[in-house]
Design a protein around this motif. Structure first.
Motif, short mmCIF file in Angstrom:
data_model
loop_
_atom_site.label_atom_id
_atom_site.label_comp_id
_atom_site.label_asym_id
_atom_site.label_seq_id
_atom_site.Cartn_x
_atom_site.Cartn_y
_atom_site.Cartn_z
N HIS A 86 -9.61 2.34 12.87
CA HIS A 86 -8.68 2.85 11.87
C HIS A 86 -7.12 3.11 12.33
O HIS A 86 -7.08 3.45 13.51
N ALA A 110 -8.17 -6.31 -0.42
CA ALA A 110 -8.33 -5.08 0.71
C ALA A 110 -7.72 -3.62 0.19
O ALA A 110 -8.18 -2.62 1.09
N ARG A 135 -9.74 -2.45 11.40
CA ARG A 135 -10.46 -2.89 10.32
C ARG A 135 -9.85 -2.20 8.86
O ARG A 135 -10.13 -2.67 7.95
N GLU A 136 -9.42 -0.75 9.13
CA GLU A 136 -8.94 0.05 8.02
C GLU A 136 -7.31 0.56 8.25
O GLU A 136 -7.35 1.15 9.56
N ASN A 143 -13.72 6.13 -0.46
CA ASN A 143 -13.51 7.42 0.30
C ASN A 143 -14.31 8.44 0.07
O ASN A 143 -14.18 9.66 0.36
N MET A 166 -8.37 -0.50 -1.47
CA MET A 166 -9.54 0.14 -1.87
C MET A 166 -9.18 0.70 -3.25
O MET A 166 -8.48 1.32 -3.57
N GLU A 176 -9.17 -5.29 6.46
CA GLU A 176 -10.24 -5.50 5.52
C GLU A 176 -10.11 -4.16 4.53
O GLU A 176 -10.59 -4.21 3.36
N ARG A 177 -9.74 -3.06 5.08
CA ARG A 177 -9.16 -1.91 4.04
C ARG A 177 -8.14 -1.44 3.98
O ARG A 177 -7.66 -0.90 5.10
N PRO A 217 -15.69 2.39 0.07
CA PRO A 217 -14.24 2.16 -0.20
C PRO A 217 -13.50 3.21 -1.17
O PRO A 217 -12.57 2.93 -1.40
#
Length: 456
Positions: free
Chosen positions: A158, A264, A204-205, A414, A266, A239-240, A412
């Motif tokens: 992240h 992507a 990824r996020e 949270n 969320m 991705e996120r 996704p």
């Protein structure tokens, strides 16, 4: 002091950073950490083993001041540092607001640096080691591009990505515009390039950061371009995507479309309402009405029916009546938030609201606050029931604080997700991975179940 001299003084010294406040402060801490790393410093796990102790502060609430004073004073009782000399530094919003005045409450601080002076932290600390004097820097404007500083991410999966700093809104209760300055957007291509690089590194996020992300680009292009930025960042392969904070008055239809159409991004949105009373919203200088906000929620849910909405709500703003509070309560019941951060109003010197007298007894405000909390707990619990007996992809962050055999991840939306570590895996193999969790329990603040399939 030149960089070589700074390195000679700091190389090998250990540091510890404690962060208070918002995500922007967390990213500021990562930048301070990265800067100290670049001069050869080593991160310590606790202040007792640190030559340098840094407190990154928030001044949104009065409790933050009290907590900082306690933390600084506790450094007096620490054992000697590894080098035999310890420098205590205070940065962030309280440092920017109080400057040298901070020493009135804490007398063992060696370095004070404001929100616009992060790039000079290493130099200030080195000078404090060299001469033993206090060094203070609280510029009104950044004279160095702090965004280009090295930074030390807390995790490899992240990243916080600031897209702008400052705020132009001047809500009457808020100190942020006075300590963070006016809105200043980063160049569009610079942000996209940074995210592209992060994706190559395995991130990824990401969370896009700004005091008001919805106004991103207004200072650069004459109009907001946050919708364009969301789409461009979505094209990097990350991705996120999460983002914060989002001011309702600036959430444009094209941004809602970009959220709905960019895979992507969320299905979660933090949309601070602060009050459900149009009268109080006007006193707060929020520049929207109750009806405006509810209409915006309808438009968002028309495009993203299952979105998880969270918010901030202040109880006890000066002059708030029972009727005003009932409006807030009914708005929360109508919107049915998945999560909310509820606060009792905290007077901040220097803001217009601090000048308003309020005869409302604290017991009345506290009783209202507790009623609101019950409504939020009910709506959050009901929202999470929608995940029962579904499979939720959770990005694993570590293990539960209560049980190190149980995974802790984020959905996704949270939501916190728990599941036993599957047989044949260690936590080290799973942190930063996405696992599918078959949810069989949905509580107010978390989901739990069992891992199905293979981590990815």
């Amino acid at each position: 002091m030149d960089q070589r001299s700074v390195r000679d003084i700091l190389a090998g010294k250990t540091y510890f950073i404690r962060t208070f406040g918002c995500q922007m402060n967390q990213h500021d801490s990562e930048r301070v950490s990265g800067l100290l790393d670049s001069y050869g410093c080593l991160m310590a796990l606790d202040p007792a083993h640190a030559d340098i102790v840094v407190f990154m502060t928030c001044c949104v609430r009065e409790a933050a001041d009290t907590r900082l004073y306690g933390q600084c004073n506790s450094c007096k009782s620490l054992p000697p540092s590894p080098s035999g000399k310890r420098v205590v530094a205070v940065g962030g919003c309280i440092a920017q607001r109080d400057g040298e005045g901070l020493l009135t409450n804490v007398d063992n601080v060696n370095v004070i640096f404001g929100t616009h002076s992060i790039a000079h932290v290493a130099e200030l600390i080195a000078e404090a080691f060299l001469d033993g004097k206090r060094h203070i820097r609280t510029n009104e404007h950044e004279d160095t591009d702090a965004m280009s500083m090295p930074w030390h991410r807390e995790t490899q999966y992240h990243a916080w990505v600031p897209i702008m700093t400052g705020c132009n809104n001047f809500c009457t209760y808020c100190i942020v515009p006075y300590v963070r300055g006016r809105e200043k957007s980063r160049p569009f291509e610079e942000i996209v390039d940074e995210v592209t690089g992060l994706v190559r590194q395995g991130v990824r996020e990401i969370t896009l950061l700004g005091q008001n992300v919805n106004s991103y680009g207004r200072d650069l292009f004459g109009k907001p371009r946050f919708a364009d930025l969301l789409r461009a960042v979505g094209d990097t392969g990350v991705e996120r995507i999460f983002f914060t904070s989002s001011h309702p008055k600036d959430l444009l239809p094209e941004t809602i479309d970009a959220m709905a159409e960019t895979p992507a991004v969320m299905p979660q949105l933090h949309l601070a309402v602060q009050s459900g009373s149009t009268r109080i919203l006007k006193e707060m200088n929020r520049r929207y009405t109750r009806e405006d906000y509810l209409g915006l929620v309808d438009r968002i849910r028309n495009r993203m029916p299952d979105i998880a909405l969270s918010t901030d709500i202040i109880v006890g703003f000066p002059g708030e009546t029972e009727e005003d509070f009932e409006q807030t309560l009914s708005l929360a019941e109508t919107v049915r938030y998945a999560q909310a951060y509820t606060f009792i109003y905290s007077k901040r010197a220097g803001t217009p609201a601090a000048e308003i007298d309020d005869p409302t007894p604290h017991e009345v405000i506290l009783e209202r606050f507790n009623r609101l909390v019950k409504v939020i707990e009910t709506t959050a619990h009901e929202y999470n029931q929608g995940e029962l007996h579904t499979v939720v992809p959770a990005l694993i962050e570590g293990t539960s604080k209560k049980n190190d055999a149980v995974l802790l991840g984020k959905s996704p939306k949270n939501q916190t997700v728990h599941a036993p570590i599957p047989e044949g895996y260690s936590i080290d193999q799973l942190v930063g991975k996405i696992v599918d969790v078959d949810v069989d329990v949905a509580k107010t603040w978390y989901l739990s179940g069992s891992v199905v399939g293979e981590p990815r």
